[in-house]
Design an enzyme around this catalytic site. Sequence first.
Site, PDB file in Angstrom:
ATOM      1  N   ARG A 107      25.515  -5.797 -33.245  1.00  0.00           N
ATOM      2  CA  ARG A 107      25.284  -5.036 -32.004  1.00  0.00           C
ATOM      3  C   ARG A 107      26.524  -4.197 -31.699  1.00  0.00           C
ATOM      4  NH1 ARG A 107      24.295  -8.911 -27.163  1.00  0.00           N
ATOM      5  NH2 ARG A 107      22.504  -9.396 -28.505  1.00  0.00           N
ATOM      6  N   HIS A 152      28.044 -10.605 -31.226  1.00  0.00           N
ATOM      7  CA  HIS A 152      27.199  -9.788 -32.112  1.00  0.00           C
ATOM      8  C   HIS A 152      27.966  -8.597 -32.676  1.00  0.00           C
ATOM      9  CE1 HIS A 152      23.060 -11.404 -31.641  1.00  0.00           C
ATOM     10  NE2 HIS A 152      23.487 -11.817 -30.452  1.00  0.00           N
ATOM     11  N   ASP A 159      20.241 -13.162 -33.552  1.00  0.00           N
ATOM     12  CA  ASP A 159      19.225 -13.755 -32.675  1.00  0.00           C
ATOM     13  C   ASP A 159      17.933 -13.827 -33.472  1.00  0.00           C
ATOM     14  OD1 ASP A 159      21.032 -13.798 -30.570  1.00  0.00           O
ATOM     15  OD2 ASP A 159      20.327 -11.904 -29.720  1.00  0.00           O
ATOM     16  N   GLU A 241      21.473 -20.600 -25.637  1.00  0.00           N
ATOM     17  CA  GLU A 241      20.395 -19.745 -26.148  1.00  0.00           C
ATOM     18  C   GLU A 241      19.861 -20.319 -27.457  1.00  0.00           C
ATOM     19  OE1 GLU A 241      22.199 -15.885 -26.550  1.00  0.00           O
ATOM     20  OE2 GLU A 241      22.264 -15.530 -24.393  1.00  0.00           O
ATOM     21  N   HIS A 244      20.266 -17.982 -30.655  1.00  0.00           N
ATOM     22  CA  HIS A 244      21.556 -17.346 -30.943  1.00  0.00           C
ATOM     23  C   HIS A 244      22.383 -18.201 -31.907  1.00  0.00           C
ATOM     24  CE1 HIS A 244      25.185 -14.971 -29.341  1.00  0.00           C
ATOM     25  NE2 HIS A 244      25.737 -15.931 -30.068  1.00  0.00           N
TER      26      HIS A 244
END
Length: 269
Positions: A107, A152, A159, A241, A244
């Site tokens: 990301r 990320h 994810d 999460e 994740h």
Amino acid sequence: MNTTVTALRRLAAMAGAALLGVAAVPATAHATPEPKAPKDFVALSDVDPTIIQEMRYFTEHDFVGEPIDGYKKPMCILTRPAAKALHKAQAGLRKQGYSLKVYDCYRPQRAVDHFVRWAKDLDDQRMKAEFYPRVDKTRLFADGYIAEKSGHSRGSTVDLTVVKLPARPTRAYVPGEPLTPCYGPKKERFPDNSVDMGTGFDCFDTLAHTDDPRIKGVQRANRDLLRNALSGQGFVNLPEEWWHYTYKPELYPDTYFDFPVARRSLTGR
């Protein structure tokens, strides 16, 4: 006198031509080129084309409600060791009749900055009914749902979820359609071809905590299926999460990259 006028006219014409020449220079000639990925970043599809990719931040179906900055293509980019480890996890799951499906991989920092701007805009709550129904938007930073840096961006975090094979298609999200809570029963949540994990992806809710005691039965078994497949290949889960995971050791534990998510970020080096 005529000679002087003619000379002045020639000088004016030359000056005008020079100005036109400057104006004609393309704006892109001075643009800063986009950064490229280091050579040890790869497209996941080049390492394992069988892993399903549903890159949410390229679409409008995310907690912001619009495509996120930096996602030029719907593709997963990772450091090579992380991609190879996913390939090994996928091989084990396929023997059991399942496949991995990734929602997000590398990301860029500009995407994280987009999240931060959105979180500070308290008037924009168009996706609240699905992604954070029980969380006040003023709490997103304090509760850890949004941060100014993301693992990320270092390239080894992903994810993901698990899909039963053969994979059924997932219908496209229609912007403006009625939203349902991400923590509701699977048949009431936005349809996803993954197994039931108890919440949808990117659900800002404590039910998304991997070991929340309210998650039992099939949902608990599915979370354990994902965790066991990944932990055996060097991935570590973020407890808040269930989707994740970060491959350890990271190649770039302290570097946050900002090259776009696009095939061209991996070429021309």
